[in-house]
Design a protein around this motif. Structure first.
Motif, PDB file in Angstrom:
ATOM      1  N   SER A 192      -3.544   6.594   1.507  1.00 23.96           N
ATOM      2  CA  SER A 192      -3.041   6.958   0.184  1.00 23.96           C
ATOM      3  C   SER A 192      -1.523   6.936   0.065  1.00 23.96           C
ATOM      4  O   SER A 192      -1.001   6.942  -1.035  1.00 23.96           O
ATOM      5  CB  SER A 192      -3.567   8.335  -0.199  1.00 23.96           C
ATOM      6  OG  SER A 192      -3.041   9.303   0.686  1.00 23.96           O
ATOM      7  N   CYS A 193      -0.832   6.928   1.143  1.00 28.29           N
ATOM      8  CA  CYS A 193       0.629   6.944   1.080  1.00 28.29           C
ATOM      9  C   CYS A 193       1.226   5.544   1.101  1.00 28.29           C
ATOM     10  O   CYS A 193       2.424   5.386   1.235  1.00 28.29           O
ATOM     11  CB  CYS A 193       1.196   7.765   2.234  1.00 28.29           C
ATOM     12  SG  CYS A 193       0.702   9.493   2.165  1.00 28.29           S
ATOM     13  N   SER A 194       0.405   4.523   0.993  1.00 28.31           N
ATOM     14  CA  SER A 194       0.923   3.166   1.040  1.00 28.31           C
ATOM     15  C   SER A 194       1.804   2.882  -0.173  1.00 28.31           C
ATOM     16  O   SER A 194       1.688   3.519  -1.214  1.00 28.31           O
ATOM     17  CB  SER A 194      -0.209   2.155   1.111  1.00 28.31           C
ATOM     18  OG  SER A 194      -0.867   2.083  -0.126  1.00 28.31           O
ATOM     19  N   GLU A 195       2.640   1.908  -0.027  1.00 28.60           N
ATOM     20  CA  GLU A 195       3.567   1.533  -1.106  1.00 28.60           C
ATOM     21  C   GLU A 195       2.801   1.074  -2.345  1.00 28.60           C
ATOM     22  O   GLU A 195       3.182   1.398  -3.466  1.00 28.60           O
ATOM     23  CB  GLU A 195       4.510   0.428  -0.611  1.00 28.60           C
ATOM     24  CG  GLU A 195       5.627   0.117  -1.550  1.00 28.60           C
ATOM     25  CD  GLU A 195       6.604   1.275  -1.725  1.00 28.60           C
ATOM     26  OE1 GLU A 195       7.134   1.412  -2.841  1.00 28.60           O
ATOM     27  OE2 GLU A 195       6.830   2.027  -0.770  1.00 28.60           O
ATOM     28  N   TYR A 196       1.724   0.350  -2.140  1.00 26.88           N
ATOM     29  CA  TYR A 196       0.917  -0.128  -3.268  1.00 26.88           C
ATOM     30  C   TYR A 196       0.363   1.037  -4.078  1.00 26.88           C
ATOM     31  O   TYR A 196       0.414   1.029  -5.307  1.00 26.88           O
ATOM     32  CB  TYR A 196      -0.206  -1.015  -2.740  1.00 26.88           C
ATOM     33  CG  TYR A 196      -1.219  -1.398  -3.781  1.00 26.88           C
ATOM     34  CD1 TYR A 196      -0.889  -2.277  -4.811  1.00 26.88           C
ATOM     35  CD2 TYR A 196      -2.513  -0.900  -3.741  1.00 26.88           C
ATOM     36  CE1 TYR A 196      -1.819  -2.637  -5.770  1.00 26.88           C
ATOM     37  CE2 TYR A 196      -3.440  -1.258  -4.691  1.00 26.88           C
ATOM     38  CZ  TYR A 196      -3.096  -2.120  -5.700  1.00 26.88           C
ATOM     39  OH  TYR A 196      -4.021  -2.467  -6.651  1.00 26.88           O
ATOM     40  N   ARG A 197      -0.165   2.027  -3.406  1.00 26.70           N
ATOM     41  CA  ARG A 197      -0.726   3.187  -4.108  1.00 26.70           C
ATOM     42  C   ARG A 197       0.351   3.960  -4.859  1.00 26.70           C
ATOM     43  O   ARG A 197       0.107   4.458  -5.944  1.00 26.70           O
ATOM     44  CB  ARG A 197      -1.438   4.107  -3.124  1.00 26.70           C
ATOM     45  CG  ARG A 197      -2.626   3.455  -2.482  1.00 26.70           C
ATOM     46  CD  ARG A 197      -3.852   4.281  -2.721  1.00 26.70           C
ATOM     47  NE  ARG A 197      -4.969   3.714  -1.999  1.00 26.70           N
ATOM     48  CZ  ARG A 197      -6.053   3.302  -2.610  1.00 26.70           C
ATOM     49  NH1 ARG A 197      -6.158   3.381  -3.892  1.00 26.70           N
ATOM     50  NH2 ARG A 197      -7.043   2.805  -1.919  1.00 26.70           N
ATOM     51  N   LYS A 198       1.524   4.045  -4.273  1.00 31.42           N
ATOM     52  CA  LYS A 198       2.629   4.731  -4.950  1.00 31.42           C
ATOM     53  C   LYS A 198       3.011   3.987  -6.224  1.00 31.42           C
ATOM     54  O   LYS A 198       3.216   4.599  -7.267  1.00 31.42           O
ATOM     55  CB  LYS A 198       3.839   4.841  -4.019  1.00 31.42           C
ATOM     56  CG  LYS A 198       3.675   5.842  -2.910  1.00 31.42           C
ATOM     57  CD  LYS A 198       4.911   5.871  -2.027  1.00 31.42           C
ATOM     58  CE  LYS A 198       4.708   6.775  -0.834  1.00 31.42           C
ATOM     59  NZ  LYS A 198       5.849   6.749   0.082  1.00 31.42           N
ATOM     60  N   VAL A 199       3.099   2.679  -6.137  1.00 26.48           N
ATOM     61  CA  VAL A 199       3.458   1.880  -7.307  1.00 26.48           C
ATOM     62  C   VAL A 199       2.363   1.971  -8.363  1.00 26.48           C
ATOM     63  O   VAL A 199       2.645   2.067  -9.558  1.00 26.48           O
ATOM     64  CB  VAL A 199       3.704   0.409  -6.905  1.00 26.48           C
ATOM     65  CG1 VAL A 199       3.852  -0.479  -8.122  1.00 26.48           C
ATOM     66  CG2 VAL A 199       4.926   0.293  -6.026  1.00 26.48           C
ATOM     67  N   LEU A 200       1.125   1.970  -7.931  1.00 26.75           N
ATOM     68  CA  LEU A 200      -0.006   2.036  -8.852  1.00 26.75           C
ATOM     69  C   LEU A 200       0.005   3.334  -9.657  1.00 26.75           C
ATOM     70  O   LEU A 200      -0.400   3.342 -10.823  1.00 26.75           O
ATOM     71  CB  LEU A 200      -1.304   1.913  -8.060  1.00 26.75           C
ATOM     72  CG  LEU A 200      -2.569   1.517  -8.782  1.00 26.75           C
ATOM     73  CD1 LEU A 200      -2.382   0.194  -9.519  1.00 26.75           C
ATOM     74  CD2 LEU A 200      -3.715   1.404  -7.815  1.00 26.75           C
ATOM     75  N   LYS A 201       0.504   4.398  -9.061  1.00 26.46           N
ATOM     76  CA  LYS A 201       0.513   5.702  -9.720  1.00 26.46           C
ATOM     77  C   LYS A 201       1.766   5.966 -10.554  1.00 26.46           C
ATOM     78  O   LYS A 201       1.821   6.958 -11.264  1.00 26.46           O
ATOM     79  CB  LYS A 201       0.371   6.810  -8.672  1.00 26.46           C
ATOM     80  CG  LYS A 201      -0.984   6.805  -7.992  1.00 26.46           C
ATOM     81  CD  LYS A 201      -1.065   7.880  -6.927  1.00 26.46           C
ATOM     82  CE  LYS A 201      -2.395   7.825  -6.206  1.00 26.46           C
ATOM     83  NZ  LYS A 201      -2.501   8.848  -5.162  1.00 26.46           N
TER      84      LYS A 201
END
Length: 146
Positions: free
Chosen positions: A19-28
């Motif tokens: 959940s801490c991946s860069e993709y997930r951060k950008v998605l949120k």
């Protein structure tokens, strides 16, 4: 003490991989600027699933703005690269109708006809989509003979 440090290391790895991946951060994130930048980066890195997901999220946010043309085109192109030809033909057709004066229309018309061609079924099945593909390819050839 060693068990505690192993636990922290494992927890850090799990956080880094999930959940801490860069993709997930950008998605949120809110807004579209960071998402658009990340989507273009993922597209250039040939990570089309991530790019298409971000473009899909951005589409309603940029509708009517300058970025709308770019988002719509690369969203359809991402779907094409994911071999989702039915969806890509739909979105390329929408792009052609909406942005008829764009410099990307020629490429969109070509990819629209190729998407229809690639989604056409075997010869022993219903050929209505094949006929549509042939018509689109012929229209492209007539419009751009060279």
């Amino acid at each position: 003490m060693i068990k505690y440090s192993k636990f922290i290391l494992i927890l850090t790895l799990i956080c880094g991989l999930s959940s801490c991946s860069e993709y997930r951060k950008v998605l949120k994130t809110e807004g579209y600027e960071k998402k658009l930048e990340a989507a273009m980066k993922y597209y250039e890195d040939e990570e089309y699933f991530k790019a298409s997901t971000l473009f899909k999220d951005i589409k309603p946010l940029v509708k009517g703005s300058e970025e709308s043309e770019t988002v719509d085109f690369y969203f359809a192109y991402s779907l094409y690269n994911l071999k989702q030809y039915s969806l890509s033909s739909k979105y390329f057709k929408g792009f052609i109708e909406l942005f008829s004066r764009s410099d990307k229309v020629t490429e969109a018309e070509y990819l629209y006809s190729i998407s229809l061609y690639k989604e056409s079924p075997n010869s022993n099945l219903d050929q209505s989509s094949t006929i549509e593909a042939i018509s689109a390819i012929q229209n492209f050839i007539n419009k751009y003979p060279y």
